[in-house]
Structures are given as C-alpha cells and as structure tokens.
Design an enzyme around this catalytic site. Structure first.
Site, PDB file in Angstrom:
ATOM      1  N   HIS A 294       9.205   3.445  -1.095  1.00 31.60           N
ATOM      2  CA  HIS A 294       9.387   2.278  -0.703  1.00 31.60           C
ATOM      3  C   HIS A 294       9.619   0.638  -1.250  1.00 31.60           C
ATOM      4  O   HIS A 294       8.016   1.089  -1.325  1.00 31.60           O
ATOM      5  CB  HIS A 294       9.669   2.602   0.700  1.00 31.60           C
ATOM      6  CG  HIS A 294       8.291   2.549   1.208  1.00 31.60           C
ATOM      7  ND1 HIS A 294       6.954   3.160   1.053  1.00 31.60           N
ATOM      8  CD2 HIS A 294       7.978   2.035   1.854  1.00 31.60           C
ATOM      9  CE1 HIS A 294       6.483   3.009   1.419  1.00 31.60           C
ATOM     10  NE2 HIS A 294       6.664   2.058   2.459  1.00 31.60           N
TER      11      HIS A 294
ATOM     12  N   CYS B 187       6.755   6.545   4.931  1.00 31.70           N
ATOM     13  CA  CYS B 187       5.615   5.511   3.861  1.00 31.70           C
ATOM     14  C   CYS B 187       4.747   6.422   2.811  1.00 31.70           C
ATOM     15  O   CYS B 187       3.935   5.921   1.921  1.00 31.70           O
ATOM     16  CB  CYS B 187       4.487   4.938   4.555  1.00 31.70           C
ATOM     17  SG  CYS B 187       5.550   3.521   5.766  1.00 31.70           S
TER      18      CYS B 187
ATOM     19  N   HIS C  69       6.061   0.570  -3.064  1.00 38.31           N
ATOM     20  CA  HIS C  69       4.520   1.778  -2.958  1.00 38.31           C
ATOM     21  C   HIS C  69       4.831   2.629  -2.671  1.00 38.31           C
ATOM     22  O   HIS C  69       5.801   2.704  -1.938  1.00 38.31           O
ATOM     23  CB  HIS C  69       3.285   0.489  -2.459  1.00 38.31           C
ATOM     24  CG  HIS C  69       3.461   0.683  -0.778  1.00 38.31           C
ATOM     25  ND1 HIS C  69       2.368   0.245   0.415  1.00 38.31           N
ATOM     26  CD2 HIS C  69       4.306   0.242  -0.424  1.00 38.31           C
ATOM     27  CE1 HIS C  69       2.688  -0.007   1.567  1.00 38.31           C
ATOM     28  NE2 HIS C  69       4.133   0.597   1.588  1.00 38.31           N
TER      29      HIS C  69
ATOM     30  N   GLU D 255       4.422  -7.253   6.119  1.00 42.50           N
ATOM     31  CA  GLU D 255       5.103  -6.082   5.261  1.00 42.50           C
ATOM     32  C   GLU D 255       6.421  -6.419   5.624  1.00 42.50           C
ATOM     33  O   GLU D 255       6.987  -5.281   4.972  1.00 42.50           O
ATOM     34  CB  GLU D 255       4.278  -5.035   5.524  1.00 42.50           C
ATOM     35  CG  GLU D 255       4.546  -3.779   4.685  1.00 42.50           C
ATOM     36  CD  GLU D 255       3.853  -2.536   5.072  1.00 42.50           C
ATOM     37  OE1 GLU D 255       2.787  -2.576   3.735  1.00 42.50           O
ATOM     38  OE2 GLU D 255       3.936  -1.523   5.748  1.00 42.50           O
TER      39      GLU D 255
ATOM     40  N   HIS E  92       8.091  -7.477  -7.969  1.00 41.10           N
ATOM     41  CA  HIS E  92       8.841  -6.531  -8.238  1.00 41.10           C
ATOM     42  C   HIS E  92       8.256  -5.482  -9.653  1.00 41.10           C
ATOM     43  O   HIS E  92       8.066  -4.899 -10.199  1.00 41.10           O
ATOM     44  CB  HIS E  92      10.044  -7.297  -9.400  1.00 41.10           C
ATOM     45  CG  HIS E  92      11.059  -7.640  -8.329  1.00 41.10           C
ATOM     46  ND1 HIS E  92      11.438  -8.904  -7.968  1.00 41.10           N
ATOM     47  CD2 HIS E  92      12.400  -7.430  -8.311  1.00 41.10           C
ATOM     48  CE1 HIS E  92      12.077  -9.367  -6.780  1.00 41.10           C
ATOM     49  NE2 HIS E  92      12.085  -8.184  -7.122  1.00 41.10           N
TER      50      HIS E  92
END
Length: 150
Positions: free
Chosen positions: A29, A25, A16, A136, A75
């Site tokens: 990544h 972020c 994302h 996460e 994926h």
C-alpha cells in the site's frame, strides 16, 4: 547564544509492505508522506555574506533532503530484503518498478531513522539536525528528536 531552529517540509509518495504484520499493512500500500526537517544553529552574523542573518539557506536544506531522501523514496516501494518480500521485489524490478530493499522492516519509525542517517552527515558542521517528523497519514506520524538521542 541565540540559536534558532529552521524547518522545511517535503512531500513524496512511497509504497511499502510490512512482512509478518497482523493487520492491513501486510499488504502493499502507499502513502502521501510529509517530512518536516528541523535544524538548529546560530544566524550568520557576517554582514558581507549573502547569507547574513540565516541559520542555513532553505535551498541548502532542500538540496540535501532532495538528494538523500526524496529522489530515493519518491514513487518507490520499500520492502524488507530479509523477508520473503525480497522475491516479490526482485520480480517487480524485472517489470521495471522502482524498488528499495531495506535491511529493516519499512515502518514509518524505521524509515525515519534511515532518513536521520542520510541527512545528518550531509549538513554543514555548524548546523545540527534537531528533529525529523514523518507523517504517514494526515493524523499519524513518527518523530525523531536530537535531545532524545544524546
């Protein structure tokens, strides 16, 4: 009443990017996510039923979560369709990549809420979604609890 909670865990890989974020972020990544799904119910008391003694068959939880979450997110790359990342996603799709456009910022918290909305209506009516926990990373997770959302 003798209600029991049953939990099944799942693993999947997803990438994302967080548009407008002020840290690393903001870049595309990926994570090795771990999802814990907890449901609550009363164990089946019908001795003639092959599911006697079970709240729900773990295979039934697996089937629901696999079709509603794992098959969708695994994926794939999640991108906010309401951001300039939409064009990036369109280009990636043209190259054959699996892209999921979300109507939300694809943070761990928002992904978790999406998963609640996907899983909850698929459960049998006598089974309650009790909690979801989405890791996460090994040390960072978001958690949704039914009791917080009454």
């Amino acid at each position: 009443m003798n209600k029991v909670r049953v939990t099944k865990s799942f693993n999947f890989e997803t990438a994302h990017a967080l548009y407008g974020y002020d840290g690393k972020c903001k870049n595309i990544h990926g994570h090795s996510y771990k999802l814990f799904v907890t449901v609550k119910g009363i164990p089946n008391q019908n001795q003639d039923d092959p599911k006697f003694g079970m709240v729900i068959d773990f295979g039934d939880i697996k089937s629901i979560v696999k079709s509603e979450v794992i098959d969708e997110f695994d994926h794939a790359i999640l991108l906010n369709e309401n951001s300039p990342h939409k064009q990036l996603g369109d280009n990636l799709m043209k190259e054959g990549h699996k892209v999921i456009f979300t109507s939300y910022q694809p943070s761990c918290e928002n992904m978790l809420l999406d998963m609640v909305a996907r899983i909850s209506p698929k459960l049998p009516e006598f089974i309650q979604l009790q909690s979801l926990r989405l890791h996460e990373t090994e040390t960072s997770y978001a958690e949704w609890l039914a009791e917080d959302n009454l």
